[in-house]
Design a protein around this motif. Structure first.
Motif, PDB file in Angstrom:
ATOM      1  N   ALA A 121      59.601  51.341  35.469  1.00 13.62           N
ATOM      2  CA  ALA A 121      60.084  52.696  35.711  1.00 13.62           C
ATOM      3  C   ALA A 121      61.483  52.890  35.136  1.00 13.62           C
ATOM      4  O   ALA A 121      62.383  52.096  35.384  1.00 13.62           O
ATOM      5  CB  ALA A 121      60.102  52.981  37.219  1.00 13.62           C
ATOM      6  N   ASP A 122      61.613  53.955  34.351  1.00 16.66           N
ATOM      7  CA  ASP A 122      62.926  54.374  33.842  1.00 16.66           C
ATOM      8  C   ASP A 122      62.983  55.889  33.805  1.00 16.66           C
ATOM      9  O   ASP A 122      63.375  56.497  32.828  1.00 16.66           O
ATOM     10  CB  ASP A 122      63.181  53.787  32.445  1.00 16.66           C
ATOM     11  N   GLY A 123      62.551  56.506  34.900  1.00 13.60           N
ATOM     12  CA  GLY A 123      62.524  57.959  34.999  1.00 13.60           C
ATOM     13  C   GLY A 123      61.241  58.544  34.458  1.00 13.60           C
ATOM     14  O   GLY A 123      60.669  58.051  33.490  1.00 13.60           O
ATOM     15  N   GLY A 124      60.763  59.621  35.089  1.00 18.95           N
ATOM     16  CA  GLY A 124      59.596  60.331  34.587  1.00 18.95           C
ATOM     17  C   GLY A 124      58.271  59.647  34.805  1.00 18.95           C
ATOM     18  O   GLY A 124      57.348  59.825  34.006  1.00 18.95           O
ATOM     19  N   THR A 125      58.125  58.885  35.889  1.00 20.18           N
ATOM     20  CA  THR A 125      56.849  58.198  36.107  1.00 20.18           C
ATOM     21  C   THR A 125      55.731  59.180  36.432  1.00 20.18           C
ATOM     22  O   THR A 125      54.586  58.979  36.020  1.00 20.18           O
ATOM     23  CB  THR A 125      56.956  57.145  37.224  1.00 20.18           C
ATOM     24  N   ARG A 126      56.039  60.241  37.164  1.00 21.57           N
ATOM     25  CA  ARG A 126      54.975  61.195  37.518  1.00 21.57           C
ATOM     26  C   ARG A 126      54.514  61.984  36.292  1.00 21.57           C
ATOM     27  O   ARG A 126      53.326  62.262  36.146  1.00 21.57           O
ATOM     28  CB  ARG A 126      55.427  62.124  38.642  1.00 21.57           C
ATOM     29  N   THR A 127      55.452  62.352  35.436  1.00 22.50           N
ATOM     30  CA  THR A 127      55.075  63.113  34.244  1.00 22.50           C
ATOM     31  C   THR A 127      54.302  62.236  33.266  1.00 22.50           C
ATOM     32  O   THR A 127      53.309  62.672  32.680  1.00 22.50           O
ATOM     33  CB  THR A 127      56.317  63.730  33.581  1.00 22.50           C
ATOM     34  N   ALA A 128      54.722  60.997  33.103  1.00 25.40           N
ATOM     35  CA  ALA A 128      53.979  60.074  32.240  1.00 25.40           C
ATOM     36  C   ALA A 128      52.571  59.839  32.790  1.00 25.40           C
ATOM     37  O   ALA A 128      51.602  59.730  32.023  1.00 25.40           O
ATOM     38  CB  ALA A 128      54.726  58.748  32.119  1.00 25.40           C
ATOM     39  N   SER A 129      52.440  59.770  34.113  1.00 22.40           N
ATOM     40  CA  SER A 129      51.133  59.550  34.734  1.00 22.40           C
ATOM     41  C   SER A 129      50.172  60.693  34.426  1.00 22.40           C
ATOM     42  O   SER A 129      48.981  60.477  34.184  1.00 22.40           O
ATOM     43  CB  SER A 129      51.290  59.384  36.244  1.00 22.40           C
ATOM     44  N   ILE A 130      50.669  61.913  34.433  1.00 21.56           N
ATOM     45  CA  ILE A 130      49.819  63.065  34.125  1.00 21.56           C
ATOM     46  C   ILE A 130      49.388  63.030  32.663  1.00 21.56           C
ATOM     47  O   ILE A 130      48.202  63.212  32.342  1.00 21.56           O
ATOM     48  CB  ILE A 130      50.565  64.378  34.444  1.00 21.56           C
ATOM     49  N   THR A 131      50.333  62.766  31.772  1.00 22.23           N
ATOM     50  CA  THR A 131      50.025  62.745  30.341  1.00 22.23           C
ATOM     51  C   THR A 131      49.044  61.634  29.998  1.00 22.23           C
ATOM     52  O   THR A 131      48.064  61.853  29.275  1.00 22.23           O
ATOM     53  CB  THR A 131      51.324  62.581  29.527  1.00 22.23           C
ATOM     54  N   GLY A 132      49.283  60.435  30.514  1.00 16.61           N
ATOM     55  CA  GLY A 132      48.365  59.326  30.273  1.00 16.61           C
ATOM     56  C   GLY A 132      47.076  59.460  31.052  1.00 16.61           C
ATOM     57  O   GLY A 132      45.998  59.066  30.575  1.00 16.61           O
ATOM     58  N   GLY A 133      47.154  60.040  32.248  1.00 15.00           N
ATOM     59  CA  GLY A 133      45.960  60.234  33.064  1.00 15.00           C
ATOM     60  C   GLY A 133      44.950  61.145  32.400  1.00 15.00           C
ATOM     61  O   GLY A 133      43.733  60.951  32.537  1.00 15.00           O
ATOM     62  N   ILE A 153      32.039  67.732  26.969  1.00 21.16           N
ATOM     63  CA  ILE A 153      33.205  67.302  27.729  1.00 21.16           C
ATOM     64  C   ILE A 153      33.683  68.481  28.574  1.00 21.16           C
ATOM     65  O   ILE A 153      34.032  69.536  28.023  1.00 21.16           O
ATOM     66  CB  ILE A 153      34.343  66.836  26.793  1.00 21.16           C
ATOM     67  N   PRO A 154      33.722  68.355  29.901  1.00 22.02           N
ATOM     68  CA  PRO A 154      34.053  69.500  30.770  1.00 22.02           C
ATOM     69  C   PRO A 154      35.558  69.725  30.955  1.00 22.02           C
ATOM     70  O   PRO A 154      36.041  69.918  32.065  1.00 22.02           O
ATOM     71  CB  PRO A 154      33.384  69.116  32.092  1.00 22.02           C
ATOM     72  N   LEU A 155      36.281  69.685  29.846  1.00 19.03           N
ATOM     73  CA  LEU A 155      37.721  69.937  29.886  1.00 19.03           C
ATOM     74  C   LEU A 155      38.019  71.209  29.118  1.00 19.03           C
ATOM     75  O   LEU A 155      37.556  71.381  27.986  1.00 19.03           O
ATOM     76  CB  LEU A 155      38.499  68.756  29.304  1.00 19.03           C
ATOM     77  N   THR A 156      38.790  72.104  29.700  1.00 19.70           N
ATOM     78  CA  THR A 156      39.064  73.406  29.104  1.00 19.70           C
ATOM     79  C   THR A 156      40.299  73.397  28.211  1.00 19.70           C
ATOM     80  O   THR A 156      40.488  74.305  27.406  1.00 19.70           O
ATOM     81  CB  THR A 156      39.253  74.466  30.207  1.00 19.70           C
ATOM     82  N   ASP A 157      41.142  72.386  28.350  1.00 18.15           N
ATOM     83  CA  ASP A 157      42.373  72.316  27.570  1.00 18.15           C
ATOM     84  C   ASP A 157      42.998  70.948  27.805  1.00 18.15           C
ATOM     85  O   ASP A 157      42.539  70.177  28.656  1.00 18.15           O
ATOM     86  CB  ASP A 157      43.350  73.417  28.007  1.00 18.15           C
ATOM     87  N   HIS A 158      44.038  70.647  27.063  1.00 16.70           N
ATOM     88  CA  HIS A 158      44.860  69.475  27.344  1.00 16.70           C
ATOM     89  C   HIS A 158      45.848  69.830  28.450  1.00 16.70           C
ATOM     90  O   HIS A 158      46.193  71.003  28.649  1.00 16.70           O
ATOM     91  CB  HIS A 158      45.637  69.046  26.098  1.00 16.70           C
ATOM     92  N   VAL A 159      46.321  68.806  29.155  1.00 13.36           N
ATOM     93  CA  VAL A 159      47.418  68.997  30.091  1.00 13.36           C
ATOM     94  C   VAL A 159      48.362  67.815  29.942  1.00 13.36           C
ATOM     95  O   VAL A 159      47.935  66.675  29.731  1.00 13.36           O
ATOM     96  CB  VAL A 159      46.915  69.126  31.553  1.00 13.36           C
ATOM     97  N   ALA A 160      49.651  68.092  29.984  1.00 13.52           N
ATOM     98  CA  ALA A 160      50.671  67.060  29.877  1.00 13.52           C
ATOM     99  C   ALA A 160      51.874  67.501  30.705  1.00 13.52           C
ATOM    100  O   ALA A 160      51.944  68.653  31.151  1.00 13.52           O
ATOM    101  CB  ALA A 160      51.068  66.823  28.420  1.00 13.52           C
ATOM    102  N   ALA A 161      52.809  66.593  30.897  1.00 14.96           N
ATOM    103  CA  ALA A 161      53.971  66.911  31.732  1.00 14.96           C
ATOM    104  C   ALA A 161      55.219  66.249  31.168  1.00 14.96           C
ATOM    105  O   ALA A 161      55.147  65.184  30.541  1.00 14.96           O
ATOM    106  CB  ALA A 161      53.735  66.450  33.175  1.00 14.96           C
ATOM    107  N   ILE A 162      56.345  66.890  31.411  1.00 18.50           N
ATOM    108  CA  ILE A 162      57.626  66.375  30.917  1.00 18.50           C
ATOM    109  C   ILE A 162      58.739  66.844  31.856  1.00 18.50           C
ATOM    110  O   ILE A 162      58.614  67.888  32.496  1.00 18.50           O
ATOM    111  CB  ILE A 162      57.894  66.854  29.467  1.00 18.50           C
ATOM    112  N   SER A 163      59.793  66.076  31.914  1.00 22.30           N
ATOM    113  CA  SER A 163      60.953  66.470  32.714  1.00 22.30           C
ATOM    114  C   SER A 163      62.016  67.094  31.827  1.00 22.30           C
ATOM    115  O   SER A 163      62.118  66.790  30.635  1.00 22.30           O
ATOM    116  CB  SER A 163      61.543  65.258  33.445  1.00 22.30           C
ATOM    117  N   CYS A 164      62.789  67.996  32.402  1.00 19.64           N
ATOM    118  CA  CYS A 164      63.984  68.547  31.778  1.00 19.64           C
ATOM    119  C   CYS A 164      65.070  68.583  32.843  1.00 19.64           C
ATOM    120  O   CYS A 164      64.784  68.542  34.044  1.00 19.64           O
ATOM    121  CB  CYS A 164      63.751  69.954  31.239  1.00 19.64           C
TER     122      CYS A 164
END
Length: 238
Positions: A121-133, A153-164
């Motif tokens: 962990a070096d910050g942004g673990t939740r956002t990385a988890s969403i992007t990799g998940g 594939i029953p996905l309507t779009d990509h989803v990702a997360a980032i911190s600012c």
């Protein structure tokens, strides 16, 4: 100057390694600078009880940090007999984010469980988890399609997360731990590939921040999400 010497709009080095876990139905090792998270997706052939006889499936998530993922040892929550409030909040966020781009009516009464385990962990673990998940989830759906269980594939779009955040008064993208622990504001953005807002979590650490500062962070987040979505596409050969 940021501690990492990055420009305000510069992400950390990104790496998405699909198929990292041999036995998982879908997996991805995501590296965002010094934050490394293993994301795995497991297909379960029954939905939760509340969806029984509805023909719909479910996507859920679990999150955890390995004992030596931070500077001081993180105690195993299993040994304490319960999860912390932080863990529960993060895994619910991951689950909500993935469900936001999943059509639950198109993969039958199944549950896909996405596990996100923080190696470092070096910050942004939740956002990385969403992007990799998302990558792990997509791969699990690819398996169902390959096996003839679903047609698409029953996905309507990509989803990702980032911190600012606001670091020394300047809006910056993708906070590492040194910035996060000294920021005047910390905000997490969960956005779709098309720019839709799934969730925004923002907190002023000292004085309240201004609307313009928030909008500046939103602009940075949108730029960062597009880079992450392209990395997801590359990892998935899309």
């Amino acid at each position: 100057m940021r501690p990492s010497n990055r420009a305000p709009d510069q992400l950390r080095d990104i790496s998405l390694e699909p198929g990292f876990m041999k036995h998982a139905h879908g997996s991805c090792l995501i590296r965002m600078g010094g934050t490394h998270v293993i994301c795995t997706a497991t297909i379960e052939d029954k939905a939760p009880p509340f969806l029984r006889n509805t023909g719909k499936g479910w996507v859920t998530a679990e999150y955890g940090m390995l004992p030596c993922s931070t500077h001081s040892r993180v105690g195993r929550e299993a040994s304490r007999g319960k999860q912390t409030g932080r863990t529960q909040e993060i895994q619910r966020l991951i689950g909500r984010s993935l469900r936001a781009v999943t059509d639950m009516s198109k993969f039958g009464e199944r549950q896909i469980r996405v596990d996100c385990d923080v190696l470092q962990a070096d910050g942004g673990t939740r956002t990385a988890s969403i992007t990799g998940g998302f990558v792990a989830l997509h791969l699990a759906f690819q398996k169902l399609k390959k096996d003839g269980v679903i047609k698409e594939i029953p996905l309507t779009d990509h989803v990702a997360a980032i911190s600012c955040g606001l670091y020394k008064g300047t809006p910056v993208l993708d906070l590492d731990y040194l910035e996060d622990s000294n920021a005047q504001a910390d905000t997490n953005f969960v956005l779709t590939g098309k720019g839709g807002i799934v969730e925004i979590q923002g907190t002023a650490e000292e004085e309240p921040f201004e609307e313009k500062e928030f909008m500046d962070m939103m602009v940075l987040a949108k730029q960062g999400i597009q880079v992450l979505v392209e990395a997801q596409k590359k990892a998935l050969n899309l």
